[in-house]
Design a protein around this motif. Structure first.
Motif, PDB file in Angstrom:
ATOM      1  N   UNK A   1       0.842  -1.200   0.000  1.00 62.00           N
ATOM      2  CA  UNK A   1       0.000   0.000   0.000  1.00 62.00           C
ATOM      3  C   UNK A   1       0.872   1.243   0.000  1.00 62.00           C
ATOM      4  N   UNK A   2       1.806   1.317   0.944  1.00 66.23           N
ATOM      5  CA  UNK A   2       2.596   2.540   1.096  1.00 66.23           C
ATOM      6  C   UNK A   2       3.506   2.754  -0.104  1.00 66.23           C
ATOM      7  N   UNK A   3       4.186   1.673  -0.539  1.00 68.55           N
ATOM      8  CA  UNK A   3       5.137   1.872  -1.647  1.00 68.55           C
ATOM      9  C   UNK A   3       4.386   2.290  -2.915  1.00 68.55           C
ATOM     10  N   UNK A   4       3.241   1.664  -3.182  1.00 70.93           N
ATOM     11  CA  UNK A   4       2.472   2.073  -4.377  1.00 70.93           C
ATOM     12  C   UNK A   4       2.078   3.537  -4.256  1.00 70.93           C
ATOM     13  N   UNK A   5       1.551   3.874  -3.103  1.00 72.16           N
ATOM     14  CA  UNK A   5       1.071   5.235  -2.907  1.00 72.16           C
ATOM     15  C   UNK A   5       2.202   6.227  -3.143  1.00 72.16           C
ATOM     16  N   UNK A   6       3.362   5.919  -2.553  1.00 75.10           N
ATOM     17  CA  UNK A   6       4.507   6.816  -2.704  1.00 75.10           C
ATOM     18  C   UNK A   6       4.840   6.970  -4.189  1.00 75.10           C
ATOM     19  N   UNK A   7       4.923   5.851  -4.898  1.00 70.70           N
ATOM     20  CA  UNK A   7       5.299   5.917  -6.317  1.00 70.70           C
ATOM     21  C   UNK A   7       4.308   6.759  -7.098  1.00 70.70           C
ATOM     22  N   UNK A   8       3.031   6.426  -6.972  1.00 70.45           N
ATOM     23  CA  UNK A   8       2.027   7.126  -7.790  1.00 70.45           C
ATOM     24  C   UNK A   8       2.026   8.613  -7.471  1.00 70.45           C
ATOM     25  N   UNK A   9       2.053   8.955  -6.189  1.00 69.82           N
ATOM     26  CA  UNK A   9       1.997  10.403  -5.908  1.00 69.82           C
ATOM     27  C   UNK A   9       3.251  11.088  -6.421  1.00 69.82           C
ATOM     28  N   UNK A  10       4.387  10.404  -6.375  1.00 69.86           N
ATOM     29  CA  UNK A  10       5.619  11.006  -6.903  1.00 69.86           C
ATOM     30  C   UNK A  10       5.452  11.287  -8.407  1.00 69.86           C
TER      31      UNK A  10
ATOM     32  N   UNK B   1      -8.077   6.145  -0.968  1.00 64.50           N
ATOM     33  CA  UNK B   1      -8.929   5.385  -0.049  1.00 64.50           C
ATOM     34  C   UNK B   1      -8.204   4.144   0.468  1.00 64.50           C
ATOM     35  N   UNK B   2      -7.448   3.482  -0.424  1.00 66.24           N
ATOM     36  CA  UNK B   2      -6.875   2.181  -0.033  1.00 66.24           C
ATOM     37  C   UNK B   2      -5.832   2.348   1.067  1.00 66.24           C
ATOM     38  N   UNK B   3      -4.907   3.281   0.896  1.00 68.83           N
ATOM     39  CA  UNK B   3      -3.772   3.332   1.822  1.00 68.83           C
ATOM     40  C   UNK B   3      -4.251   3.381   3.254  1.00 68.83           C
ATOM     41  N   UNK B   4      -5.070   4.387   3.549  1.00 60.47           N
ATOM     42  CA  UNK B   4      -5.412   4.510   4.961  1.00 60.47           C
ATOM     43  C   UNK B   4      -6.395   3.450   5.415  1.00 60.47           C
ATOM     44  N   UNK B   5      -7.170   2.894   4.465  1.00 59.33           N
ATOM     45  CA  UNK B   5      -8.001   1.748   4.860  1.00 59.33           C
ATOM     46  C   UNK B   5      -7.098   0.639   5.372  1.00 59.33           C
ATOM     47  N   UNK B   6      -6.017   0.412   4.642  1.00 61.13           N
ATOM     48  CA  UNK B   6      -5.121  -0.694   5.023  1.00 61.13           C
ATOM     49  C   UNK B   6      -4.425  -0.374   6.338  1.00 61.13           C
ATOM     50  N   UNK B   7      -4.007   0.891   6.481  1.00 64.23           N
ATOM     51  CA  UNK B   7      -3.441   1.265   7.783  1.00 64.23           C
ATOM     52  C   UNK B   7      -4.467   0.968   8.872  1.00 64.23           C
ATOM     53  N   UNK B   8      -5.735   1.298   8.564  1.00 61.76           N
ATOM     54  CA  UNK B   8      -6.792   1.006   9.538  1.00 61.76           C
ATOM     55  C   UNK B   8      -6.861  -0.477   9.836  1.00 61.76           C
ATOM     56  N   UNK B   9      -6.668  -1.283   8.795  1.00 62.21           N
ATOM     57  CA  UNK B   9      -6.740  -2.737   8.989  1.00 62.21           C
ATOM     58  C   UNK B   9      -5.605  -3.246   9.876  1.00 62.21           C
ATOM     59  N   UNK B  10      -4.456  -2.562   9.849  1.00 59.47           N
ATOM     60  CA  UNK B  10      -3.368  -2.956  10.757  1.00 59.47           C
ATOM     61  C   UNK B  10      -3.918  -3.162  12.151  1.00 59.47           C
ATOM     62  N   UNK B  11      -4.858  -2.299  12.514  1.00 57.73           N
ATOM     63  CA  UNK B  11      -5.415  -2.385  13.863  1.00 57.73           C
ATOM     64  C   UNK B  11      -6.666  -3.248  13.873  1.00 57.73           C
TER      65      UNK B  11
END
Lengths: 458, 999, 216
Positions: free
Chosen positions: A171-180, A240-250
């Motif tokens: 999630x994080x690496x994709x997000x970083x790449x796309x936003x870059x 939507x996905x990134x923080x959903x997944x962060x949410x899923x961590x918990x």
């Protein structure tokens, strides 16, 4: 009907989102001059110095961490996650506004995004950079972080894809790449503009390389628009996905206070909330210092305030549901956890959080307040703090008092926890200051489009 | 600690305003400053030492390299070459890779505990109980378990010292010979030998021989935890000294008069087993225990009824009870309160109803009168000969230690003593303060010290001779019932140590007689030459000499006492001070053992410190809370102690533990807690009234591992009374808030076809004695972390004993619950690990693969039982060579940054599986015994294959009392508990909270 | 305004973009290869030993059984390295002057053990047990290779976890008859699995892919 609606809203916004009487030239002049002037504003120099110092603090803290090991932090058993994960979630959250503004608002044809999207994206990028430190730093054996990536290792084993932490990696690496990419693609035409305006030969070459030989031909523009739109399309689900997944961590855990189905949506709302708070935090001083009142108008701030208010209410709903479900569940441990937050051991933190995230934004109902920079700024600050507190509440208070009372133990950060926390600000602002000085912080050509629209109304 | 603060202040001051070179220079000076170094050391015990020390350049680069993503290349360099070193000549019956077990005995408090010691290639690594031995019966206590660490203690004395300078054994022997020679003429008038209790037949013989050589010399026995009162008591009751040997298994009703017979008596391991055998599975014939106690003990925690009383008042209770059970006693002018009398009546009624099937036990620290009354009661109740028998004292000379020491120090004061030899004792530290021993000690013109450590006494002696650890020498000793037990070495002395016998033979002027020969020769005298070797071999193999149990003596106690014999104490004035040996460092002789220092003391869960234990009421009255430092003034001395508030402590009594405040004897021992011997007087060594307590305003954080004492209405420990149990055997099965019956999991059940490892912990049997915790530590290379880390809840124990208080705050029920990894079938820790470092085996083990762990700590966060432990630092000591020798080679030594936890002793399972497979059979029940299980004196822990219906564990899991911890989370734990059933007297409130009457 | 870049810039740009992709891919491939290369695994490297002991000579030439020296291979996790004594059993009479064997004699004289260099060295967190492998019919040469053809001993297999696993995942492919375990000449016939089903069934191979089988 929808289109009509958009047209209408455009009409309104177009007037108010570009102040003053600007021509293509003046816009270009105004924005690029910030980059192309020789001298440095004292404010900038001062800010940059502070940022660098904090960045140094980060480097020292991380060095210490790698040489003296993770025990220098305050974490313990039961509280296995502390500042590290709090900061991680907080920064990732902040990183949300950028992509939201650029991608989603673009798709919704919200013209008012134009002047703020560029530095919002930059902010995203730098925030994600800060966040991305922590998944590595928080490891007991950071030197083995690459085991989290799926690669044909000689162990003949793979990472465990059932683990939400593994989902984070992607999630994080994709997000970083796309936003870059998104940020960079958006920059290309402006870099070209800089190339053409600068007198300095070295800069010419530099900007020349960076703008990938942009000539502004129709073909270029056509390709550009497509690419930008595609990336916007890609970026949107990620928001939507990134923080959903962060949410899923918990949410996927069984810890009372973590194990809640509402987490993904409410984390996303929280993220946007935090993101816009940060954009305001940055925008207000920027427009003042660089006299960008014409470009970042009150309209912009007003809109952002509204978004903040809305998402703030969503987050508030999240809190309410959390509390409600805790009691409604009839689950002994959930109830105990909630009591701990409401009236127990952790009440001070919890109510501070409520004040920051729920009460403070309410003032934004009034147009006056939204129009008052000082108030707006203070509210944004409250939200920044509040969102950090929210993560503290979720992570620390849940762990410190879970199932078996014999193991209960509190958490106290050490100076190294603080060092790394403050240090990430150093990283963030160092990058940000460099950005506003060396890259046009507002999209020149998009502003020119606005000028065009304003002049010809199409 | 205040010394610390001041020291740091000094340091700062020293560094004030210094810059550049000066600064560093003064830093160097500091490094040379002894005080400063000790300060550092004391703050960082072994292993902890380098937690905060910067790593050297190479490690730094290595690490930075790693962090700079270069470590991806780690696999790209060849593994460093290692040497492999075979024997020159093969050693008989040593097979590399296979451990050997030898029988030996461990001497604790003057009594021998039979052991089987595991040895890897000649390194003793683990202690197990000797099933054949009467005092061990296959189990051990925490001291025996930890003793193996002392063998490798890097602080052990390594050389003969003369006035602090290194010397040699031969020089010492010559010198000694001279000194003794000069005494010959005077028949040794000026010679005194001070040793521990003489229960080793060989040493006793040597002592006698010595006294024959020097008729006017004296051989004094002193153990700070002495049994003088018992002896005086039995003299009072029988007219002669005898040792009682109890049979708790025959007693239906047991009354403890301030006696902690489950833990701190010689023979306690055996007694605990006997006592629990009558209640581990509740039902008919379950015994009942009434405990009268002056400070909370394990025995009190196990009791069905506890009455708190000031130590001095115990005599009143004893007498009153005796009166009600047919012993004539002088009348008491301060009678007990009605509630107390009501309690006593019930007890007496119970006793009288169970004549010949009950038992009254008096505590070691109680006055002779109480002991005498206990003997009289047992006689009156017809228990003598059934539940208690009397044997001639195990410590043959049965001397009165305190009296003897008092005389000795008087003689020292008067200069009578010319040569004082201390043999394995440390009087300068642990003599009662009023004797001022350390002062008089110096008056002896020649002082010789023999011992394992350069302790307080050694520092003041002219000569110090390093002793040998019991795993290094031949010896013998008697068990609590008189059984002669063998001590045989498993390893050559690590240092230039001499065995006690070798030292003693030097006293006898015999040159260089080997310890082995001395012991052999003694037994030759006993057995004669004829087939001695077989007898000797048999004794060594068994670990003790068959048929040496002392025969019961035919003695009969008085049936009445007159006021001279039983003088009631005057109503106590103010506070009472109670002095007890420490639950983990005992009299101080274990103070340098990190396992014991970090072992959470039962009931308080304190580590690395002792404290002044007070009741919540007193705390309230004096406005004190935990960690407050108070000044205790009593008897001869004054100390500063930190407060620990313990529910169940009598309101007028303050309990302190011995063994702390050492000033020498190892880096760990030094400067921890306070020295309670400073408050001890030879007149009232166990308790005294008139304690004055003053608040100092200072605080010292105590590192207790459990800070929350209530169960918060969570059914973690489920308990009931025998009555409830017989009404509803399934009372422990609690209905949970899950309307959905059947399997709440989305995933199909995994079929466990082969073995299915599981464990049952019987809360009726668990007395919370901590033996399992140390056993696990020693078996699984569990590191210690030091006080600082414990304060941040980073202790590493794989098995912990939770302790909860319930009911009346002043006299609560105290429940123990051992908690280890539950090996959940649906383990929450497993799915959250991103690298799959913790996984599930098809035998139901929750496996932890350390070398795969990257340390996200998510598994620990998600573990509802919080049994996972994390190496926040490089806790395992990788510098001290000797400590490495102790480690179990079958278990990985965990590195920093990885998670670890209980493995169900998978190394033992694996070796059993391999042996079974080689023999082409299934693993039999009992083939795999976990470390905690084998150490447990009461068999509270049962482990095995739950798929095998015949296995002990499977049977226990079928019992109605069986329940799981937090099963509502659907973790399906493989460890389950048997609910606790108490057997209170229906006529009394369970665990009646009658307050002791405030004076 | 003059051009900043030469026309070639276009090509360079294109090339460099694709170049990076291929470069990274190549780098990954290189890493994967080098960790498995003999240089890192020491496969086939004969190590210098204090005495140049030849299994070829002793096993092939003299036909000495593995267990003569590696005595504990059947009952212990550790196969056993022979004590100097074992060498001297023969070399006290034969070649007892050979300078090559001086270290052996010296060790015997001085009681100083010979320090051999480990050829098969597993990490400390791996617990390998010879006895069970032997008992299950895994022949010595299966892991140690044709020792009888090694003048100086080298490592035949990488001993990497992936290598262990390929057998632990499918043990039936590797085991043979128990009486052939120490037979260095026995060659496993093709389709052994089909022809000797009984051997495999007798071996009673359980699940041996649990982590705790090797790591504890």
């Amino acid at each position: 009907m929808a289109t009509k609606h958009i047209k209408k809203s455009q009409k309104e916004t177009d007037e108010s989102i570009l102040g003053g009487d600007h021509t293509y030239g003046s816009v270009n002049e105004k924005i690029s001059s910030i980059v192309l002037t020789k001298e440095f504003k004292p404010v900038w120099l001062f800010g940059f110095a502070v940022a660098l110092t904090l960045f140094l603090v980060l480097q020292i803290s991380v060095g210490r961490l790698f040489t003296h090991y993770i025990g220098i932090w305050g974490i313990n058993v039961p509280v296995g996650w502390g500042f590290d994960i709090i900061n991680f979630v907080w920064w990732i959250g902040i990183g949300h506004a950028g992509t939201l503004i650029s991608a989603i608002l673009l798709l919704f044809k919200q013209q008012w995004r134009t002047s703020i999207n560029r530095f919002a994206e930059a902010m995203t990028l730098f925030a994600v950079a800060c966040a991305a430190l922590f998944p590595i730093l928080h490891l007991g054996r950071p030197e083995k972080f690459y085991w989290l990536f799926p690669y044909p290792s000689t162990f003949g084993v793979w990472p465990q894809f059932r683990s939400p932490l593994e989902w984070d990696v992607f999630a994080v690496s994709t997000y970083a790449t796309v936003s870059a990419l998104f940020w960079y693609v958006g920059l290309v035409p402006d870099l070209a503009a800089l190339r053409d305006r600068t007198k300095h030969q070295g800069l010419k070459v530099l900007y020349g390389v960076l703008c990938l030989g942009w000539r502004g031909s129709a073909r270029h523009w056509f390709r550009y628009e497509t690419a930008y739109l595609l990336l916007a399309g890609l970026g949107t689900p990620l928001v939507l996905s990134v923080h959903s997944i962060i949410g899923l961590d918990f949410a996927t855990s069984i810890v009372p206070g973590w194990h809640a189905t509402i987490f993904p949506p409410y984390f996303v709302a929280g993220a946007i909330f935090a993101g816009f708070a940060m954009v305001i935090t940055l925008a207000v001083p920027l427009r003042k210092i660089y006299h960008l009142e014409d470009f970042i108008t009150m309209k912009h701030l007003d809109n952002m305030a509204k978004v903040m208010l809305a998402t703030g209410m969503l987050v508030g709903y999240g809190y309410a549901m959390e509390a409600f479900m805790a009691f409604y569940s009839g689950n002994n441990y959930e109830i105990a956890m909630m009591k701990n937050r409401l009236i127990g051991h952790f009440a001070p933190f919890y109510w501070a959080l409520i004040v920051c995230n729920l009460l403070a934004p309410q003032i934004l109902w009034s147009k006056k307040a939204r129009g008052n920079l000082v108030i707006l700024y203070i509210v944004a600050m409250f939200v920044n703090v509040g969102m950090w507190l929210e993560r503290y509440i979720i992570i620390v208070t849940s762990l410190a008092r879970d199932f078996i009372p014999s193991s209960w133990h509190d958490y106290a950060p050490t100076i190294w926890d603080w060092g790394i926390f403050l240090g990430t600000f150093g990283l963030f602002f160092t990058l940000f200051f460099l950005f506003i000085r060396f890259v046009p912080m507002i999209s020149v050509f998009e502003m020119q489009e606005l000028v065009h629209k304003k002049k010809h109304g199409h | 600690m205040k010394e610390e603060a001041s020291l740091l202040a000094q340091v700062r001051e020293k560094l004030q305003g210094l810059k550049g070179p000066q600064f560093w220079k003064s830093l160097d000076e500091l490094a040379d400053n002894e005080e400063f170094r000790t300060y550092l050391k004391e703050e960082y015990p072994y292993g902890a030492a380098e937690f905060d020390k910067p790593v050297d350049r190479r490690d730094f680069l290595k690490l930075m390299g790693a962090s700079l993503l270069l470590s991806g290349l780690a696999g790209c360099k060849p593994q460093p070459l290692e040497k492999i070193v075979p024997y020159v000549k093969a050693v008989e019956d040593i097979v590399p890779g296979k451990p050997l077990f030898y029988a030996t005995s461990y001497l604790f408090n003057g009594s021998a505990i039979g052991l089987l010691v595991e040895s890897h290639l000649g390194r003793p690594t683990k202690v197990e109980g000797n099933p054949e031995h009467p005092e061990s019966l296959g189990a051990t206590n925490l001291f025996a378990q930890a003793s193996v660490l002392s063998l490798y203690d890097p602080d052990r004395s390594k050389a003969v010292l003369n006035a602090g300078r290194v010397s040699t054994w031969s020089r010492f022997v010559t010198q000694l010979a001279e000194d003794l020679e000069s005494q010959k003429a005077a028949q040794g008038t000026g010679v005194r030998v001070l040793s521990g209790p003489l229960t080793s037949p060989t040493l006793l013989a040597q002592a006698k021989e010595f006294l024959a050589l020097y008729p006017k010399a004296k051989w004094v026995e002193y153990d700070p935890v002495f049994r003088d009162y018992e002896r005086a008591g039995s003299e009072l009751a029988f007219g002669e000294v005898v040792d009682p040997v109890y049979s708790f298994d025959k007693a239906d009703i047991v009354v403890s008069l301030d006696a902690d017979f489950l833990f701190s008596l010689p023979g306690s391991i055996c007694y605990a087993k006997q006592f629990i055998s009558r209640r581990s599975l509740p039902g008919d014939g379950m015994n009942r225990l009434y405990a009268l106690e002056s400070t909370p003990t394990l025995t009190g925690a196990a009791a069905d009824h506890v009455m708190r009383s000031s130590a001095s008042d115990v005599l009143r209770f004893a007498a009153a009870l005796a009166g009600k059970t047919g012993v004539t006693i002088p009348s008491d002018n301060t009678p007990l309160t009605p509630k107390e009398t009501e309690w006593l009546n019930a007890v007496a009624k119970d006793l009288n109803a169970n004549r010949g099937k009950c038992l009254v036990v008096a505590g070691r620290d109680q006055t002779p009168a109480v002991h005498a009354l206990a003997h009289a009661m047992n006689k009156a109740l017809g228990n003598a000969g059934t539940t208690v028998k009397y044997i001639s004292p195990v410590e043959e000379r049965a001397s009165r230690h305190i009296q003897a020491l008092k005389e000795l120090s008087a003689e020292l004061a008067s200069g009578k003593v010319e040569l004082l030899i201390t043999l394995d004792v440390n009087p300068v530290y642990n003599a009662p303060a009023d004797l001022e021993f350390e002062k008089h000690y110096l008056k002896a013109p020649r002082r010789v010290h023999y011992g394992l450590f350069v302790d307080e006494t050694a520092l003041m002696a002219h000569w110090h001779v390093p002793g040998t650890h019991y795993l290094e020498h031949f010896s013998d000793a008697r068990a609590f019932d008189g059984t002669a037990s063998m001590v045989q070495p498993l390893i050559k002395p690590l240092y230039a140590g001499k065995s006690p016998h070798e030292f003693a033979s030097a006293l006898l002027g015999k040159k260089d007689e080997s310890g082995e020969d001395i012991v052999i020769n003694y037994w030759k005298k006993i057995w004669g030459e004829s087939d001695f070797t077989t007898k000797w071999r048999r004794a060594l193999h068994a670990g003790f000499v068959q048929g040496t149990v002392s025969a019961p003596k035919n003695v009969s106690a008085k049936s009445g006492f007159n006021p001279q014999e039983i003088a009631y104490p005057a109503a106590a004035q103010g506070l009472e001070l109670i002095i007890r040996p420490d639950p983990s460092v005992w009299d101080g002789s274990f103070a340098n053992n990190s396992w014991l220092q970090e072992l959470p003391k039962f009931l308080t869960t304190l580590t690395w410190d002792n404290a002044a234990i007070i009741s919540p009421k007193l705390a309230e009255k004096e406005g004190l809370k935990q960690d407050d430092v108070v000044e205790l003034k009593a008897g001869a001395g004054v100390v500063e102690a930190s407060i620990y508030v313990l529910p169940g402590q009598p309101d007028e009594s303050v309990t302190v533990h011995l063994g702390y405040g050492r000033t020498a004897g190892g880096e760990l021992a030094k400067d921890r807690g306070f020295n309670a011997y400073r408050l001890r007087t030879s007149k009232e060594p166990s308790f005294l009234s008139g304690l004055r307590l003053r608040k100092t305003g200072k605080t010292n954080r105590l590192a207790s591992t459990q800070n929350h004492h209530s169960m918060e209405n969570r059914d973690l420990i489920r308990k009931g009374t025998l009555e409830e149990y017989s009404k509803d055997p399934e009372f422990a099965v609690v209905e949970h808030h899950t309307p959905y019956k059947g399997d709440p999991s989305m995933y199909p059940q995994y079929p466990y076809e082969g073995y299915a490892w599981g464990m049952v912990i019987n809360l009726n049997a668990c007395i919370g004695c901590n033996a399992c915790v140390v056993a696990c530590q020693s078996e699984n290379n569990v590191p210690t972390v030091g006080k600082k880390e414990v304060l941040n809840s980073r202790e590493m124990h794989w098995i912990r004993i939770d302790r909860y208080f319930s009911g009346d705050l002043d006299n609560p029920e105290k429940d123990h619950q051992p908690v280890l990894c539950m090996h959940c079938e649906k383990a929450p820790c497993e799915p959250v690990c991103p690298v799959g470092a913790t996984t599930h085996s098809d035998e139901g083990l929750n496996e932890m693969t350390y070398n795969r762990c990257v340390g996200t700590k998510y598994c620990s966060n998600n573990c509802p039982y919080k049994v996972r432990r994390f190496n926040f630092f490089e806790y395992a000591d990788k510098n001290v060579e000797t400590l490495k020798m102790q480690r179990n080679p079958d278990v990985t030594v965990r590195a920093r940054g990885v998670m670890e936890k209980c493995t169900f002793c998978v190394q033992r399972i694996n070796s059993a599986r391999i042996e079974a497979k080689k023999a082409d059979r299934r693993i039999k029940d009992g083939d795999v015994v976990t470390a905690c299980q084998s150490a447990c004196p009461t068999q509270a822990i049962v482990f095995g294959d739950i798929n095998d219906p015949e296995s002990a564990v499977a049977k226990l899991k079928k019992l109605p009392l069986n329940y799981g911890l937090l099963t509502e989370l659907n973790t399906v734990p493989r460890v389950s508990y048997l609910a606790k059933v108490k057997n209170p007297n229906p006529e009394l409130v369970p665990n009646t909270g009658v307050p002791s009457h405030g004076h | 305004m003059p051009q900043i870049f030469h026309r070639s810039a276009n090509t360079i740009a294109k090339v460099s973009i694709f170049g990076t992709v291929f470069f990274l891919a190549g780098l990954g491939w290189y890493g994967a290869t080098i960790v498995r290369s003999p240089w890192t695994t020491r496969v086939g490297h004969a190590l210098d030993q204090p005495v140049p002991f030849s299994h070829q000579h002793h096993v092939e030439g003299l036909g000495i059984d593995c267990r003569y020296c590696h005595t504990s291979v059947e009952d212990s996790s550790f196969a056993g390295i022979p004590p100097t004594q074992t060498c001297m059993n023969c070399h006290s009479v034969m070649w007892n002057k050979a300078p090559m064997l001086e270290p052996v004699r010296e060790s015997f004289r001085t009681e100083e053990p010979i320090q051999w260099v480990r050829v098969h060295d597993l990490p400390d967190f791996v617990y390998f047990d010879h006895s069970i492998h032997v008992a299950k019919g895994v022949a010595c040469i299966t892991c140690h290779g044709p020792v009888n053809e090694m003048p100086l001993t080298w490592r035949q297999n990488t001993l990497r976890m992936e290598w262990c696993l390929q057998c632990h995942k499918a043990p039936e492919k590797q085991i043979g008859p128990k009486d052939k375990v120490f037979d260095v000449h026995w060659k496993k016939p093709a389709n052994f699995e089909e022809t000797h089903k009984e051997v495999i069934s007798e071996a009673k191979l359980g699940k041996i892919t649990n982590c705790s089988i090797c790591h504890r």
